[in-house]
Write a protein that holds these residues in place. Structure first.
Motif, PDB file in Angstrom:
ATOM      1  N   SER A  43      10.438  39.587  41.407  1.00  0.00           N
ATOM      2  CA  SER A  43      10.832  40.508  42.388  1.00  0.00           C
ATOM      3  C   SER A  43      11.989  39.954  43.334  1.00  0.00           C
ATOM      4  O   SER A  43      12.738  38.889  43.013  1.00  0.00           O
ATOM      5  CB  SER A  43       9.520  40.618  43.132  1.00  0.00           C
ATOM      6  N   ASN A  44      12.179  40.433  44.452  1.00  0.00           N
ATOM      7  CA  ASN A  44      13.050  39.954  45.436  1.00  0.00           C
ATOM      8  C   ASN A  44      12.135  39.586  46.954  1.00  0.00           C
ATOM      9  O   ASN A  44      10.935  39.882  46.770  1.00  0.00           O
ATOM     10  CB  ASN A  44      13.904  40.784  45.684  1.00  0.00           C
ATOM     11  N   PRO A  45      12.967  38.759  47.672  1.00  0.00           N
ATOM     12  CA  PRO A  45      12.097  38.272  48.889  1.00  0.00           C
ATOM     13  C   PRO A  45      11.426  39.446  49.668  1.00  0.00           C
ATOM     14  O   PRO A  45      10.253  39.535  50.133  1.00  0.00           O
ATOM     15  CB  PRO A  45      13.087  37.581  49.540  1.00  0.00           C
ATOM     16  N   VAL A  46      11.902  40.705  49.957  1.00  0.00           N
ATOM     17  CA  VAL A  46      11.518  41.620  50.749  1.00  0.00           C
ATOM     18  C   VAL A  46      10.286  42.289  50.085  1.00  0.00           C
ATOM     19  O   VAL A  46       9.379  42.417  50.624  1.00  0.00           O
ATOM     20  CB  VAL A  46      12.745  42.705  50.975  1.00  0.00           C
ATOM     21  N   VAL A  47      10.460  42.711  48.804  1.00  0.00           N
ATOM     22  CA  VAL A  47       9.474  43.415  48.029  1.00  0.00           C
ATOM     23  C   VAL A  47       8.421  42.179  47.717  1.00  0.00           C
ATOM     24  O   VAL A  47       7.036  42.705  47.946  1.00  0.00           O
ATOM     25  CB  VAL A  47       9.802  43.934  46.697  1.00  0.00           C
ATOM     26  N   SER A  48       8.676  41.240  47.483  1.00  0.00           N
ATOM     27  CA  SER A  48       7.538  40.350  47.190  1.00  0.00           C
ATOM     28  C   SER A  48       6.685  40.131  48.459  1.00  0.00           C
ATOM     29  O   SER A  48       5.429  40.127  48.457  1.00  0.00           O
ATOM     30  CB  SER A  48       8.294  38.925  46.673  1.00  0.00           C
ATOM     31  N   GLU A  49       7.480  39.870  49.758  1.00  0.00           N
ATOM     32  CA  GLU A  49       6.628  39.912  51.024  1.00  0.00           C
ATOM     33  C   GLU A  49       5.691  40.842  51.197  1.00  0.00           C
ATOM     34  O   GLU A  49       4.752  40.795  51.509  1.00  0.00           O
ATOM     35  CB  GLU A  49       7.828  39.651  51.915  1.00  0.00           C
ATOM     36  N   TYR A  50       5.947  42.351  50.841  1.00  0.00           N
ATOM     37  CA  TYR A  50       5.258  43.305  50.881  1.00  0.00           C
ATOM     38  C   TYR A  50       4.156  43.264  49.844  1.00  0.00           C
ATOM     39  O   TYR A  50       2.986  43.711  50.171  1.00  0.00           O
ATOM     40  CB  TYR A  50       5.885  44.517  51.006  1.00  0.00           C
ATOM     41  N   TYR A  51       4.490  43.180  48.735  1.00  0.00           N
ATOM     42  CA  TYR A  51       3.662  43.633  47.730  1.00  0.00           C
ATOM     43  C   TYR A  51       3.240  42.668  46.781  1.00  0.00           C
ATOM     44  O   TYR A  51       2.337  43.211  45.684  1.00  0.00           O
ATOM     45  CB  TYR A  51       4.264  44.858  46.891  1.00  0.00           C
ATOM     46  N   ILE A  67       8.966  34.928  39.807  1.00  0.00           N
ATOM     47  CA  ILE A  67      10.244  34.557  40.011  1.00  0.00           C
ATOM     48  C   ILE A  67      10.830  35.433  41.176  1.00  0.00           C
ATOM     49  O   ILE A  67      10.909  36.670  40.996  1.00  0.00           O
ATOM     50  CB  ILE A  67      11.246  34.524  38.631  1.00  0.00           C
ATOM     51  N   ILE A  68      11.601  34.660  42.234  1.00  0.00           N
ATOM     52  CA  ILE A  68      11.920  35.556  43.199  1.00  0.00           C
ATOM     53  C   ILE A  68      13.439  35.652  43.072  1.00  0.00           C
ATOM     54  O   ILE A  68      14.112  34.423  43.186  1.00  0.00           O
ATOM     55  CB  ILE A  68      11.208  35.060  44.682  1.00  0.00           C
ATOM     56  N   VAL A  69      14.238  36.719  43.124  1.00  0.00           N
ATOM     57  CA  VAL A  69      15.574  36.764  43.109  1.00  0.00           C
ATOM     58  C   VAL A  69      16.083  37.167  44.349  1.00  0.00           C
ATOM     59  O   VAL A  69      15.543  38.081  45.020  1.00  0.00           O
ATOM     60  CB  VAL A  69      15.892  37.612  41.979  1.00  0.00           C
ATOM     61  N   PRO A  70      17.209  36.753  44.991  1.00  0.00           N
ATOM     62  CA  PRO A  70      17.459  37.200  46.020  1.00  0.00           C
ATOM     63  C   PRO A  70      18.001  38.649  45.908  1.00  0.00           C
ATOM     64  O   PRO A  70      18.261  39.199  44.899  1.00  0.00           O
ATOM     65  CB  PRO A  70      19.202  36.496  46.485  1.00  0.00           C
ATOM     66  N   GLU A  75      23.369  40.641  42.320  1.00  0.00           N
ATOM     67  CA  GLU A  75      22.525  39.857  41.535  1.00  0.00           C
ATOM     68  C   GLU A  75      22.249  40.299  40.333  1.00  0.00           C
ATOM     69  O   GLU A  75      21.482  39.666  39.421  1.00  0.00           O
ATOM     70  CB  GLU A  75      21.190  39.846  42.376  1.00  0.00           C
ATOM     71  N   LYS A  76      22.669  41.753  39.954  1.00  0.00           N
ATOM     72  CA  LYS A  76      22.664  42.243  38.701  1.00  0.00           C
ATOM     73  C   LYS A  76      23.798  41.716  38.203  1.00  0.00           C
ATOM     74  O   LYS A  76      24.708  42.273  37.399  1.00  0.00           O
ATOM     75  CB  LYS A  76      22.768  43.653  38.691  1.00  0.00           C
ATOM     76  N   SER A  77      23.583  40.183  37.549  1.00  0.00           N
ATOM     77  CA  SER A  77      24.804  39.518  37.108  1.00  0.00           C
ATOM     78  C   SER A  77      24.259  38.420  36.015  1.00  0.00           C
ATOM     79  O   SER A  77      23.237  38.230  35.788  1.00  0.00           O
ATOM     80  CB  SER A  77      25.648  38.625  38.068  1.00  0.00           C
ATOM     81  N   LEU A  78      25.315  38.125  34.938  1.00  0.00           N
ATOM     82  CA  LEU A  78      24.898  37.446  33.865  1.00  0.00           C
ATOM     83  C   LEU A  78      24.555  36.013  34.337  1.00  0.00           C
ATOM     84  O   LEU A  78      23.530  35.337  33.873  1.00  0.00           O
ATOM     85  CB  LEU A  78      26.129  37.273  33.009  1.00  0.00           C
ATOM     86  N   ILE A 107      16.180  45.228  40.793  1.00  0.00           N
ATOM     87  CA  ILE A 107      14.828  44.203  39.871  1.00  0.00           C
ATOM     88  C   ILE A 107      14.591  44.983  38.631  1.00  0.00           C
ATOM     89  O   ILE A 107      14.567  44.273  37.468  1.00  0.00           O
ATOM     90  CB  ILE A 107      13.850  44.075  40.833  1.00  0.00           C
ATOM     91  N   GLY A 108      14.475  46.234  38.510  1.00  0.00           N
ATOM     92  CA  GLY A 108      13.826  46.877  37.442  1.00  0.00           C
ATOM     93  C   GLY A 108      15.172  46.702  36.086  1.00  0.00           C
ATOM     94  O   GLY A 108      14.894  46.501  35.187  1.00  0.00           O
ATOM     95  N   ASP A 109      16.382  46.827  36.621  1.00  0.00           N
ATOM     96  CA  ASP A 109      17.493  46.793  35.753  1.00  0.00           C
ATOM     97  C   ASP A 109      17.753  45.314  35.124  1.00  0.00           C
ATOM     98  O   ASP A 109      17.721  44.963  33.990  1.00  0.00           O
ATOM     99  CB  ASP A 109      18.641  47.107  36.324  1.00  0.00           C
ATOM    100  N   LEU A 110      17.567  44.382  36.325  1.00  0.00           N
ATOM    101  CA  LEU A 110      17.856  42.736  35.887  1.00  0.00           C
ATOM    102  C   LEU A 110      16.672  42.236  35.142  1.00  0.00           C
ATOM    103  O   LEU A 110      16.956  41.536  34.083  1.00  0.00           O
ATOM    104  CB  LEU A 110      17.991  42.234  37.431  1.00  0.00           C
ATOM    105  N   ALA A 111      15.398  42.623  35.672  1.00  0.00           N
ATOM    106  CA  ALA A 111      14.194  41.876  35.215  1.00  0.00           C
ATOM    107  C   ALA A 111      13.880  42.557  33.713  1.00  0.00           C
ATOM    108  O   ALA A 111      13.817  41.956  32.715  1.00  0.00           O
ATOM    109  CB  ALA A 111      13.118  42.082  35.987  1.00  0.00           C
ATOM    110  N   GLY A 112      14.301  43.889  33.751  1.00  0.00           N
ATOM    111  CA  GLY A 112      14.355  44.650  32.309  1.00  0.00           C
ATOM    112  C   GLY A 112      15.152  44.112  31.330  1.00  0.00           C
ATOM    113  O   GLY A 112      14.896  43.825  30.182  1.00  0.00           O
ATOM    114  N   PHE A 113      16.428  43.977  31.693  1.00  0.00           N
ATOM    115  CA  PHE A 113      17.294  43.273  31.023  1.00  0.00           C
ATOM    116  C   PHE A 113      16.962  41.810  30.284  1.00  0.00           C
ATOM    117  O   PHE A 113      16.951  41.469  29.153  1.00  0.00           O
ATOM    118  CB  PHE A 113      18.811  43.263  31.173  1.00  0.00           C
ATOM    119  N   PHE A 114      16.639  40.912  31.234  1.00  0.00           N
ATOM    120  CA  PHE A 114      16.116  39.721  30.991  1.00  0.00           C
ATOM    121  C   PHE A 114      14.967  39.995  29.947  1.00  0.00           C
ATOM    122  O   PHE A 114      14.945  39.206  28.680  1.00  0.00           O
ATOM    123  CB  PHE A 114      15.672  38.972  32.288  1.00  0.00           C
ATOM    124  N   ALA A 115      13.879  40.789  30.092  1.00  0.00           N
ATOM    125  CA  ALA A 115      12.926  40.887  29.036  1.00  0.00           C
ATOM    126  C   ALA A 115      13.418  41.513  27.706  1.00  0.00           C
ATOM    127  O   ALA A 115      12.782  40.953  26.756  1.00  0.00           O
ATOM    128  CB  ALA A 115      11.765  42.072  29.728  1.00  0.00           C
TER     129      ALA A 115
END
Ligand code: NAD
Ligand code: GLY
Length: 361
Positions: A43-51, A67-70, A75-78, A107-115
């Motif tokens: 997640s990222n810091p904003v969404v993680s704080e809420y949810y 894992i919290i990503v800025p 941030e959608k980078s290699l 986050i969906g694109d980045l974490a999804g591509f990681f997975a």
């Protein structure tokens, strides 16, 4: 079960669990995933704080990490992908790890591509928390990171195990972000659901006031457009191109402005009006219908025109870089009245310049 299950057909079909609560996800997983499985919430810091706490509270029977990503599109980078890989390894991730992508489209694109690439692919669940992610990016399996050469250039089609959609997360979404999702929702209405267009028209006040029932109805109808289209054409060989409506013109403008001073939703909004003007010149949408589109977008404060200082020819050149083009031919999506659209492969550069001119104020 208080939520609704919608099946997305694909090479690996998966459900959208619509209207589910974040707290209930653990219970759902207990029936489908081995006890004590390793889960990483990205997640990222904003969404993680809420949810994040809400999600984690249901995961007590699993070994759950975060894992919290800025925050931010950059941030959608290699580089960030490599960093996530290192963090996941530190947490003991292996081939059986399940990734929960908790956030908006970034986050969906980045974490999804990681997975999709970690150890050649591990399990993934999308938990979309923006309107755009709920109606669009969490559905259809596209995951990606950006490259200096262009957005989403390195990616994959990677269907998740499920999409877990909790409407209540939209309550904390800033209006600016709601507008990005609203632009895509109006796009869905225009290409495939006239009734949704009329619903948005007749509920402008409730949408602006964020009435919960109205949002639920609008979001559900909008995401169903995407579900129907990607279920027919997972790999974008035909019909899925319709989802590009407004994007070829919009991306050209975003590129021109180097993505500064314009949001993606604003780009799509202007792009839809430009494409509608081209369609009007071809006689497939009426003036009155184009005016309805403009009025609707403007009622939410979305822009519908460009300034005189823009170089139309340059905008046309920018459109050549569109990923959807084939063999040097621009592929444009044109609205056919309100609620239908067509793929157009023979639009000339002159017609495109005319369309840009028509929306220059
Ligand atoms: P985003 O993910 O950057 O989220 C927007 C902002 O909202 C962020 O600052 C985030 O921290 C915040 N946020 C998220 N959820 C929140 C909540 N519930 N409450 C408060 N704040 C919250 O932006 P987005 O518009 O969701 O997604 C844009 C991305 O999606 C782009 O990278 C785009 O390329 C991608 N996209 C992908 C697809 C696809 O099919 N994969 C489709 C469309 C767009
Ligand atoms: N957002 C366009 C698509 O998913 O195809």
């Amino acid at each position: 079960m208080r939520w609704q299950k919608i099946e997305v057909a694909s090479s690996k079909s998966y459900p959208i669990c619509l209207g589910a609560s974040l707290e209930e996800l653990g219970q759902y997983l207990e029936q489908r995933v081995e006890t004590n499985a390793h889960i990483i919430v990205i997640s990222n810091p904003v969404v993680s704080e809420y949810y994040a706490e809400k999600v984690m509270s249901g995961l007590t029977n699993f070994q759950a990490d975060q894992i919290i990503v800025p925050a931010g599109e950059e941030e959608k980078s290699l580089q960030r992908l490599e960093w996530i890989t290192g963090e996941a390894l530190k947490l003991g991730a292996d081939r059986k790890t399940l990734v929960l992508a908790l956030g908006g489209g970034v986050i969906g694109d980045l974490a999804g591509f990681f997975a999709s690439i970690f150890m050649r692919g591990i399990r993934l669940i999308q938990i979309p928390t923006t309107l755009l992610a709920q109606v669009d990016s969490s559905i259809g399996g596209k995951v990606a990171v950006n490259h200096p050469g262009g957005k989403n250039l390195i990616g994959a089609f990677y269907p998740p195990l499920a999409v877990w959609t909790d409407f209540s997360t939209l309550q904390t979404l800033p209006w600016k972000e709601v507008l990005d999702g609203l632009a895509e929702t109006i796009k869905h209405a225009l290409i495939a659901d006239r009734e949704l267009f009329e619903f948005i028209q007749s509920h402008q006040k409730q949408i602006i006031e964020r009435d919960t029932a109205t949002f639920k109805e609008m979001t559900s109808r909008s995401l169903m457009v995407k579900v129907r289209i990607v279920s027919e054409d997972e790999k974008e060989e035909g019909k899925r191109m319709l989802l590009n409506f407004g994007h070829s013109f919009g991306h050209a403008l975003e590129t021109e402005l180097a993505y500064r001073g314009i949001t993606h939703g604003q780009g799509v909004s202007i792009g839809m009006v430009a494409a509608a003007n081209l369609a009007k010149a071809r006689g497939i949408i009426s003036s009155a219908e184009v005016d309805k589109l403009i009025n609707l977008l403007e009622s939410f404060g979305l822009p519908t025109s460009i300034d005189k200082d823009k170089d139309h020819q340059k905008l046309v050149t920018n459109m050549q870089a569109d990923k959807k083009n084939r063999g040097g031919q621009k592929i444009l999506i044109l609205p056919k009245g309100l609620g239908q659209a067509v793929i157009c492969k023979d639009c000339s550069d002159e017609e495109i310049v005319e369309a840009w001119m028509a929306i220059t104020k």
